[in-house]
Write an enzyme that holds these catalytic residues in place. Structure first.
Site, mmCIF file in Angstrom:
data_model
loop_
_atom_site.group_PDB
_atom_site.id
_atom_site.type_symbol
_atom_site.label_atom_id
_atom_site.label_comp_id
_atom_site.label_asym_id
_atom_site.label_seq_id
_atom_site.Cartn_x
_atom_site.Cartn_y
_atom_site.Cartn_z
ATOM 1 N N SER A 50 -6.869 4.102 -1.599
ATOM 2 C CA SER A 50 -8.239 3.656 -1.326
ATOM 3 C C SER A 50 -9.246 4.767 -1.634
ATOM 4 C CB SER A 50 -8.356 3.281 0.148
ATOM 5 O OG SER A 50 -7.969 4.396 0.932
ATOM 6 N N GLY A 104 -8.329 1.188 6.162
ATOM 7 C CA GLY A 104 -7.860 1.068 7.543
ATOM 8 C C GLY A 104 -8.660 0.107 8.400
ATOM 9 N N CYS A 133 -0.529 5.095 -0.505
ATOM 10 C CA CYS A 133 -1.384 4.733 0.627
ATOM 11 C C CYS A 133 -0.549 3.914 1.610
ATOM 12 C CB CYS A 133 -2.558 3.901 0.118
ATOM 13 S SG CYS A 133 -3.628 3.259 1.413
ATOM 14 N N ASN A 134 -0.398 4.422 2.818
ATOM 15 C CA ASN A 134 0.372 3.689 3.837
ATOM 16 C C ASN A 134 -0.307 2.372 4.220
ATOM 17 O OD1 ASN A 134 2.511 5.765 5.309
ATOM 18 N ND2 ASN A 134 0.795 6.802 4.356
ATOM 19 N N CYS A 187 -0.591 8.623 6.773
ATOM 20 C CA CYS A 187 -1.725 8.320 5.900
ATOM 21 C C CYS A 187 -1.769 9.447 4.877
ATOM 22 C CB CYS A 187 -3.026 8.270 6.697
ATOM 23 S SG CYS A 187 -4.521 8.242 5.673
ATOM 24 N N THR A 188 -1.883 9.094 3.604
ATOM 25 C CA THR A 188 -1.775 10.123 2.560
ATOM 26 C C THR A 188 -2.968 11.080 2.544
ATOM 27 O OG1 THR A 188 -2.658 8.509 0.992
ATOM 28 C CG2 THR A 188 -0.263 8.780 1.074
HETATM 29 N N1 DGL Z 1 -4.776 6.947 2.318
HETATM 30 C C1 DGL Z 1 -4.678 5.762 3.119
HETATM 31 C C2 DGL Z 1 -3.305 5.702 3.808
HETATM 32 O O1 DGL Z 1 -2.365 6.352 3.390
HETATM 33 C C3 DGL Z 1 -5.719 5.378 4.104
HETATM 34 C C4 DGL Z 1 -7.175 5.633 4.023
HETATM 35 C C5 DGL Z 1 -8.054 4.415 4.338
HETATM 36 O O2 DGL Z 1 -8.236 4.044 5.509
HETATM 37 O O3 DGL Z 1 -8.529 3.853 3.376
HETATM 38 O O4 DGL Z 1 -3.143 4.981 4.748
#
Ligand code: DGL
Length: 262
Positions: A11, A43, A74-75, A189-190
């Site tokens: 994201s 999120g 991205c999780n 979360c990455t």
């Molecule tokens: N990088 C995203 C993850 O690994 C999350 C960031 C977001 O909330 O967009 O969950």
């Protein structure tokens, strides 16, 4: 020989934590980095609406970039959409990123584990299923952070983060119960690995912080073994932001990760 790229998707710019590890293990492939920053933060999205957005977006991205493999770095996106993406695009290879609950359950000595993630990842059935399947004997606290992904983005763009804000976001991860303490925090979360030093500094006691970036890169490496050899070095790696051309500071950051920005 094949010069189709590996596509990394997030994201925002958190997925660069996975790119960093992948560059070491898979240096020869061209890379494309896509940030759906027009929709950041993922999120906070309603699940059905985000799923629909992602399927539509991938329809375009896969046609445009023709990746040899796609890493959903991205999780929040993976725990929602990985099964659907595999079903809708069955000829594509997807690598997902999901909370490292199994390794945390294997490693904890106190039995108290926290999973630090976005509010989206915390409420996913996928995450609940991982806990049921792999961590039934642990006490797992799910901590949905409203602000950490944004704080990580600010830190990466501006080089500064308010440590009191980081302290407040991670505080619920630290549990004391019957003389035992949380000893593992899963960074689910990455974006978060970029803030891990600040987290270490503001944590009430030392814990192991589990970062899955290297494991994801290893999974991509394993799958790449079945691909035709890469040509390497002939195509510029590009980054694509769904909101349009990013500002100069961000373009410089991306060039540090090896990406030219469209
Ligand atoms: N990088 C995203 C993850 O690994 C999350 C960031 C977001 O909330 O967009 O969950």
């Amino acid at each position: 020989m094949d010069n189709r790229p590996i596509l990394f998707f997030d994201s925002g710019i958190g997925g660069l934590s996975v790119v960093k590890e992948a560059r070491i293990l898979l240096p020869d492939r061209p890379y494309v980095y896509v940030a759906d920053d027009a929709a950041f933060p993922y999120g906070a999205w309603d699940e059905a609406a985000l799923l629909e957005r992602m399927v539509g977006l991938f329809d375009e991205l896969l046609a445009r970039h023709r990746p040899v493999m796609t890493v959903i770095a991205c999780n929040t996106a993976s725990t929602l959409a990985i099964h659907r993406l595999r079903a809708v695009f069955p000829s594509e290879t997807f690598v997902g990123t999901v909370p490292a609950i199994k390794p945390a359950a294997e490693r904890t000595r106190s039995g108290l584990v926290s999973v630090l993630a976005t509010p989206g990842t915390v409420k996913r059935q996928y995450t609940r299923d991982l806990i049921r399947d792999y961590a039934a004997r642990c006490h797992v606290r799910l901590v949905g952070s409203e602000n950490l992904a944004r704080l990580a983005e600010e830190y990466m763009r501006e080089g500064f983060v308010d440590e009191d804000e980081v302290r407040a976001e991670i505080a619920p991860c630290f549990v004391e119960q019957d003389g035992r303490r949380t000893d593992i925090v899963v960074l689910a979360c990455t974006h978060y690995p970029f803030l891990v030093n600040r987290m270490r500094k503001t944590a009430p006691w030392p814990v192991d912080w589990i970062d899955t970036s290297e494991a994801i890169a290893r999974r991509a490496l394993a799958l790449a073994a079945d691909l035709p050899p890469a040509i390497g070095g002939t195509v510029a790696d590009i980054a694509h932001f769904t909101s349009g051309r990013p500002p100069e500071t961000l373009r410089r950051l991306l060039s540090g990760f090896g990406f030219a920005t469209l």
